[in-house]
Write a protein that holds these residues in place. Structure first.
Motif, PDB file in Angstrom:
ATOM      1  N   GLY A 275       3.218   6.156   3.520  1.00  0.00           N
ATOM      2  CA  GLY A 275       3.551   5.518   2.245  1.00  0.00           C
ATOM      3  C   GLY A 275       2.441   5.756   1.241  1.00  0.00           C
ATOM      4  N   ASP A 276       2.429   4.953   0.174  1.00  0.00           N
ATOM      5  CA  ASP A 276       1.511   5.173  -0.941  1.00  0.00           C
ATOM      6  C   ASP A 276       0.049   5.240  -0.499  1.00  0.00           C
ATOM      7  OD1 ASP A 276       3.589   4.953  -2.986  1.00  0.00           O
ATOM      8  OD2 ASP A 276       3.621   2.815  -2.475  1.00  0.00           O
TER       9      ASP A 276
ATOM     10  N   ARG B  25       9.158  -1.329   3.546  1.00  0.00           N
ATOM     11  CA  ARG B  25       9.347  -0.802   2.193  1.00  0.00           C
ATOM     12  C   ARG B  25      10.658  -0.033   2.145  1.00  0.00           C
ATOM     13  NH1 ARG B  25       7.495   4.909   2.993  1.00  0.00           N
ATOM     14  NH2 ARG B  25       6.053   4.857   4.725  1.00  0.00           N
TER      15      ARG B  25
ATOM     16  N   GLY C  49       5.935  -5.169   2.704  1.00  0.00           N
ATOM     17  CA  GLY C  49       4.665  -4.630   2.224  1.00  0.00           C
ATOM     18  C   GLY C  49       4.296  -5.203   0.873  1.00  0.00           C
TER      19      GLY C  49
ATOM     20  N   LYS D 162      12.335   1.231   5.504  1.00  0.00           N
ATOM     21  CA  LYS D 162      11.556   1.671   6.665  1.00  0.00           C
ATOM     22  C   LYS D 162      11.289   0.431   7.504  1.00  0.00           C
ATOM     23  CE  LYS D 162       7.096   3.611   7.976  1.00  0.00           C
ATOM     24  NZ  LYS D 162       7.530   4.204   9.247  1.00  0.00           N
TER      25      LYS D 162
ATOM     26  N   VAL E 127      -1.346   1.521   1.375  1.00  0.00           N
ATOM     27  CA  VAL E 127      -1.462   0.099   1.049  1.00  0.00           C
ATOM     28  C   VAL E 127      -1.598  -0.716   2.334  1.00  0.00           C
ATOM     29  CG1 VAL E 127      -0.395  -1.865  -0.115  1.00  0.00           C
ATOM     30  CG2 VAL E 127      -0.077   0.429  -1.041  1.00  0.00           C
ATOM     31  N   LYS E 128      -0.813  -0.377   3.364  1.00  0.00           N
ATOM     32  CA  LYS E 128      -0.802  -1.195   4.581  1.00  0.00           C
ATOM     33  C   LYS E 128      -1.622  -0.640   5.737  1.00  0.00           C
ATOM     34  CE  LYS E 128       1.099  -4.506   5.066  1.00  0.00           C
ATOM     35  NZ  LYS E 128       0.528  -5.815   4.671  1.00  0.00           N
TER      36      LYS E 128
ATOM     37  N   ASP F 195       3.511  -8.930   0.733  1.00  0.00           N
ATOM     38  CA  ASP F 195       2.132  -9.265   1.073  1.00  0.00           C
ATOM     39  C   ASP F 195       1.181  -8.983  -0.086  1.00  0.00           C
ATOM     40  OD1 ASP F 195       0.254 -10.296   2.959  1.00  0.00           O
ATOM     41  OD2 ASP F 195      -0.505  -8.265   3.193  1.00  0.00           O
TER      42      ASP F 195
ATOM     43  N   GLY G 142       8.834   2.552  -1.921  1.00  0.00           N
ATOM     44  CA  GLY G 142       7.375   2.547  -1.793  1.00  0.00           C
ATOM     45  C   GLY G 142       6.834   1.188  -2.188  1.00  0.00           C
ATOM     46  N   ILE G 143       5.755   0.775  -1.530  1.00  0.00           N
ATOM     47  CA  ILE G 143       5.201  -0.558  -1.778  1.00  0.00           C
ATOM     48  C   ILE G 143       4.782  -0.705  -3.249  1.00  0.00           C
ATOM     49  CG2 ILE G 143       3.298  -2.133  -1.202  1.00  0.00           C
ATOM     50  CD1 ILE G 143       3.424  -1.040   1.670  1.00  0.00           C
ATOM     51  N   LEU G 144       4.168   0.333  -3.806  1.00  0.00           N
ATOM     52  CA  LEU G 144       3.666   0.221  -5.182  1.00  0.00           C
ATOM     53  C   LEU G 144       4.811   0.082  -6.189  1.00  0.00           C
ATOM     54  CD1 LEU G 144       0.704   2.801  -5.171  1.00  0.00           C
ATOM     55  CD2 LEU G 144       0.652   0.344  -4.704  1.00  0.00           C
ATOM     56  N   ASP G 145       5.876   0.860  -6.005  1.00  0.00           N
ATOM     57  CA  ASP G 145       7.066   0.768  -6.876  1.00  0.00           C
ATOM     58  C   ASP G 145       7.676  -0.618  -6.813  1.00  0.00           C
ATOM     59  OD1 ASP G 145       7.108   3.292  -7.757  1.00  0.00           O
ATOM     60  OD2 ASP G 145       8.791   3.984  -6.514  1.00  0.00           O
TER      61      ASP G 145
END
Lengths: 129, 366
Positions: free
Chosen positions: A36-37, B30, B228, B18, A62-63, B231, B33-36
């Motif tokens: 991921g990111d 996610r 994600g 996911k 991130v995780k 959190d 994506g976590i950031l999006d």
């Protein structure tokens, strides 16, 4: 999933491109998508020596915190310092601008241990990670 | 123990989630994506599946006195259809769980508890109910829950209900609201630091409601949101997470959530320790910090000052809204004031950090 034919692959999801005795190393498209990111990359010092299988960089999403392992033994000649300010390039262009480290290979015979693209495709197809 | 699926499992797979195991549950970490997803919740809206959370109904003439003994906040201050956040403590002041109490009426309260603590809480509540005229019902398996969070949550929800949701105050609820034609319990609550709603429904209707909310939210930029970003969002808002900032070994005062400990309501579990800590200050405290060197702090990393370990990181992450690497750490109280400096040990190296005020993020107008 993008798996370029011309590269070699490790079971830990690094790719290797050999030019002379310099190996450029990054993480695969599969690895970046699993992570991921990417928000941080810790790079090794120039001149540091690593043996095959040793963690020599760290990619953090991130995780998750993931070690990048040296696919072959060698000495660091260059690290991709642009990743310090733009770690997301690892996600965007894992086989190009997102390369991580260049190593001067100590023993080229170790490259024979790596997989070709077909074998790597099979590995990730089997869910091996 | 095999991991359990929520009633929305198939929906998450359909939306490209996911899936990971979290506290015994299979949930999406996610989608895109976590950031999006984090950005969507801060700027527009996100939809979360929180069906894994537990629900316990407390009824009977002694419901209030029972809850007053069990939790630290003053439950008597709740009006009908109001919601309260509260820690629940052991007699030594350590934390059993943190939860939400929904007051339906003077002898009927619904507790919403953390998924990983359902069995432990249930045991604790039933053991402690001896001598009280109360009845406890574990509704966890019969309750699904969706959280619609973000500044556009109200606008989205207005398309799905005739209920004037704009009049629903923060931390109030409607026991029976109609949303997309289904009867649900609707509250203006959430744990992201944003405005938002939580929709409690029966498991059979969860997937239908998810689709209805997604459909209504599409023009507003609503995104499905995973664990994600849940959190990173709660972390930026410095809301404690059980198992990290709160645990059996950490009191609510040490966690810095003093305002949810009401010493003037009479006797309750943990009161002596919490009163002592409130009067003289706890020996350890949760501090918020920003890493001034390079790296990302993570849970369990040691906190060091002058070669000595003074604490432990409880949560650490890249904070998307702030674009900084920040953390929460349980440290000796003398190091918890903003401006204090210490190091966080990351892979054997000491990286400098500075204590900053909490919360790290506060929504506009708050």
């Amino acid at each position: 999933m993008n798996i370029p034919k011309e590269l070699k692959y490790s079971k830990d999801h690094e790719w290797v491109k050999l030019e002379g005795n310099i190996a450029t190393i990054g993480i695969t498209d599969f690895a970046q998508s699993q992570l991921g990111d990417v928000v941080f990359v810790e790079l090794p010092e120039i001149g540091a020596e690593f043996s095959a299988g040793e963690g020599f960089a760290v990619v953090e999403s991130v995780k998750a915190v993931s070690d990048v392992y040296a696919p072959v033994a060698g000495t660091v000649t260059e690290a991709n310092t642009t990743l310090a300010d733009a770690p997301e390039v690892v996600n965007q262009d894992p086989y190009g601008e997102g390369w991580i480290v260049k190593l001067e290979v100590a023993d080229e015979s170790e490259l024979g241990e790596l997989m070709d693209s077909d074998a790597y495709e099979q590995l990730i197809g089997e869910g091996g990670h | 123990m095999t991991a359990r699926q929520t009633p929305l499992y198939e929906t998450h797979v359909k939306y490209g989630g996911k899936i990971v195991e979290f506290g015994g549950w299979l949930l999406p970490v996610r989608y895109t994506g976590i950031l999006d997803e984090h950005k969507a919740v801060r700027e527009k809206a996100g939809l979360f599946d929180v069906s894994h959370m537990g629900e316990v109904l407390v009824t009977g003439p002694d419901a209030l006195v029972f809850l007053q003994k069990l939790v630290t906040n003053d439950v008597s201050r709740l009006a009908d259809t109001q919601v309260q956040y509260t820690p629940m403590c052991y007699p030594d002041g350590g934390t059993v769980d943190d939860l939400l109490i929904y007051k339906r009426n003077h002898d009927e309260y619904l507790l919403v508890i953390n998924a990983a603590n359902i069995e432990k809480d249930w045991r604790w509540l039933t053991e402690n109910s001896a001598g009280f005229d109360v009845e406890l019902t574990n509704l966890s398996d019969e309750t699904a829950e969706l959280a619609l969070q973000g500044p556009l949550a109200e606008a989205i929800l207005r398309n799905l209900t005739d209920t004037p949701v704009e009049q629903l105050g923060y931390y109030w609820f409607i026991p029976e609201a109609r949303v997309a034609g289904k009867t649900v319990m609707l509250s203006r609550t959430g744990y992201t630091g944003e405005d938002g709603f939580e929709i409690y429904c029966c498991p059979e209707e969860a997937a239908y409601l998810w689709e209805a909310v997604m459909e209504a939210g599409r023009p507003y930029g609503l995104m499905p949101a995973g664990l994600g970003c849940r959190d990173t969002l709660r972390f930026e808002a410095a809301l404690p997470l059980y198992g990290h900032e709160l645990s059996a070994a950490v009191t609510p005062i040490e966690a810095g959530i003093d305002k949810f400990v009401s010493l003037d309501k009479g006797e309750f579990n943990g009161r002596a320790t919490l009163a002592e800590q409130k009067a003289h200050g706890p020996k350890r405290k949760i501090a918020g910090f920003v890493l001034t060197g390079r790296g990302i702090p993570r849970a369990d990393y040691p906190v060091i000052s002058e070669g000595r370990r003074i604490g432990t990181v409880t949560t650490g992450s890249y904070a998307p809204t702030l674009d900084k690497n920040i953390g929460l750490a349980l440290v000796e109280a003398g190091y918890a004031q903003p401006g204090q400096q210490f190091d966080v040990e990351i892979r054997g190296k000491n990286v400098p950090a500075q204590v900053i005020a909490k919360p790290f993020y506060r929504r506009k107008g708050e």
